[in-house]
Design a protein around this motif. Structure first.
Motif, PDB file in Angstrom:
ATOM      1  N   LYS A   1       0.755  -1.258   0.000  1.00  0.00           N
ATOM      2  CA  LYS A   1       0.000   0.000   0.000  1.00  0.00           C
ATOM      3  C   LYS A   1       0.785   1.308   0.000  1.00  0.00           C
ATOM      4  N   THR A   2       1.988   1.367   0.502  1.00  0.00           N
ATOM      5  CA  THR A   2       2.721   2.637   0.516  1.00  0.00           C
ATOM      6  C   THR A   2       4.104   2.450  -0.104  1.00  0.00           C
ATOM      7  N   ALA A   3       4.668   3.548  -0.582  1.00  0.00           N
ATOM      8  CA  ALA A   3       6.003   3.479  -1.186  1.00  0.00           C
ATOM      9  C   ALA A   3       7.062   3.011  -0.190  1.00  0.00           C
ATOM     10  N   PRO A   4       7.064   3.502   1.056  1.00  0.00           N
ATOM     11  CA  PRO A   4       8.072   2.990   1.999  1.00  0.00           C
ATOM     12  C   PRO A   4       7.940   1.481   2.248  1.00  0.00           C
ATOM     13  N   ARG A   5       6.700   0.979   2.356  1.00  0.00           N
ATOM     14  CA  ARG A   5       6.500  -0.460   2.563  1.00  0.00           C
ATOM     15  C   ARG A   5       6.874  -1.237   1.304  1.00  0.00           C
ATOM     16  N   LEU A   6       6.676  -0.644   0.142  1.00  0.00           N
ATOM     17  CA  LEU A   6       7.082  -1.286  -1.111  1.00  0.00           C
ATOM     18  C   LEU A   6       8.601  -1.468  -1.117  1.00  0.00           C
ATOM     19  N   ARG A   7       9.326  -0.424  -0.760  1.00  0.00           N
ATOM     20  CA  ARG A   7      10.787  -0.528  -0.704  1.00  0.00           C
ATOM     21  C   ARG A   7      11.227  -1.595   0.298  1.00  0.00           C
ATOM     22  N   GLN A   8      10.568  -1.648   1.445  1.00  0.00           N
ATOM     23  CA  GLN A   8      10.895  -2.668   2.454  1.00  0.00           C
ATOM     24  C   GLN A   8      10.646  -4.071   1.917  1.00  0.00           C
ATOM     25  N   ALA A   9       9.499  -4.261   1.286  1.00  0.00           N
ATOM     26  CA  ALA A   9       9.145  -5.580   0.769  1.00  0.00           C
ATOM     27  C   ALA A   9      10.128  -6.047  -0.299  1.00  0.00           C
ATOM     28  N   ILE A  10      10.449  -5.162  -1.239  1.00  0.00           N
ATOM     29  CA  ILE A  10      11.378  -5.529  -2.310  1.00  0.00           C
ATOM     30  C   ILE A  10      12.750  -5.850  -1.727  1.00  0.00           C
ATOM     31  N   ALA A  11      13.217  -5.017  -0.810  1.00  0.00           N
ATOM     32  CA  ALA A  11      14.527  -5.266  -0.192  1.00  0.00           C
ATOM     33  C   ALA A  11      14.521  -6.587   0.571  1.00  0.00           C
ATOM     34  N   ASN A  12      13.439  -6.871   1.260  1.00  0.00           N
ATOM     35  CA  ASN A  12      13.366  -8.112   2.042  1.00  0.00           C
ATOM     36  C   ASN A  12      13.303  -9.338   1.127  1.00  0.00           C
ATOM     37  N   MET A  13      12.516  -9.250   0.062  1.00  0.00           N
ATOM     38  CA  MET A  13      12.466 -10.366  -0.880  1.00  0.00           C
ATOM     39  C   MET A  13      13.840 -10.568  -1.521  1.00  0.00           C
ATOM     40  N   ALA A  14      14.475  -9.467  -1.939  1.00  0.00           N
ATOM     41  CA  ALA A  14      15.795  -9.555  -2.580  1.00  0.00           C
ATOM     42  C   ALA A  14      16.825 -10.167  -1.633  1.00  0.00           C
ATOM     43  N   ARG A  15      16.703  -9.884  -0.360  1.00  0.00           N
ATOM     44  CA  ARG A  15      17.620 -10.448   0.641  1.00  0.00           C
ATOM     45  C   ARG A  15      17.517 -11.972   0.687  1.00  0.00           C
ATOM     46  N   HIS A  16      16.382 -12.514   0.253  1.00  0.00           N
ATOM     47  CA  HIS A  16      16.165 -13.962   0.261  1.00  0.00           C
ATOM     48  C   HIS A  16      16.543 -14.643  -1.049  1.00  0.00           C
ATOM     49  N   VAL A  17      17.090 -13.873  -2.002  1.00  0.00           N
ATOM     50  CA  VAL A  17      17.493 -14.424  -3.300  1.00  0.00           C
ATOM     51  C   VAL A  17      19.004 -14.649  -3.288  1.00  0.00           C
TER      52      VAL A  17
END
Length: 121
Positions: A68-84
């Protein structure tokens, strides 16, 4: 990410070893009923931690919109990327409204939008 009821897992598991993660415990319960032999995790895509990395992480069906928000989007992408794993792939299928989709001249996207045929590749 945001595996929901796990419907798409039936297709992915033909090629990949898969696991699922969702924020909604009821969705996870349904996914486990469909796929009792697969691990499902309860968690939020912005801060989950599997304690390991994967070759591929996918977030499909516009599920990224739930942040829902740009800051949460950045968090989600960074967290997913951390798992790759290094050399792995992160696939996030974004949500575009029909009006935005038609206006966006996205590089590398070919589409057909006819009454009886819709193709995007």
């Amino acid at each position: 990410m945001a595996c929901g009821t796990g419907s798409h897992i039936a297709y992915l598991r033909e090629i990949f070893a898969v696991e699922g993660l969702d924020l909604d415990p009821k969705m996870i319960e349904l996914a486990r009923t469909r796929h009792p032999d697969i691990s499902f995790h309860h968690g939020d895509m912005i801060d989950f931690d599997l304690g390991r990395q994967c070759d591929v992480v996918v977030c499909l069906f516009s599920s990224i919109g739930y942040v829902k928000t740009a800051p949460r989007l950045r968090q989600a992408i960074a967290n997913m990327a951390r798992h790759v794993r290094p050399g792995g792939v992160l696939v996030v299928e974004p949500y575009f409204s029909p009006a935005t989709w038609k206006q966006a001249r996205l590089p590398g996207v070919n589409s057909v939008d006819q009454p009886d045929l819709k193709v995007v590749r």
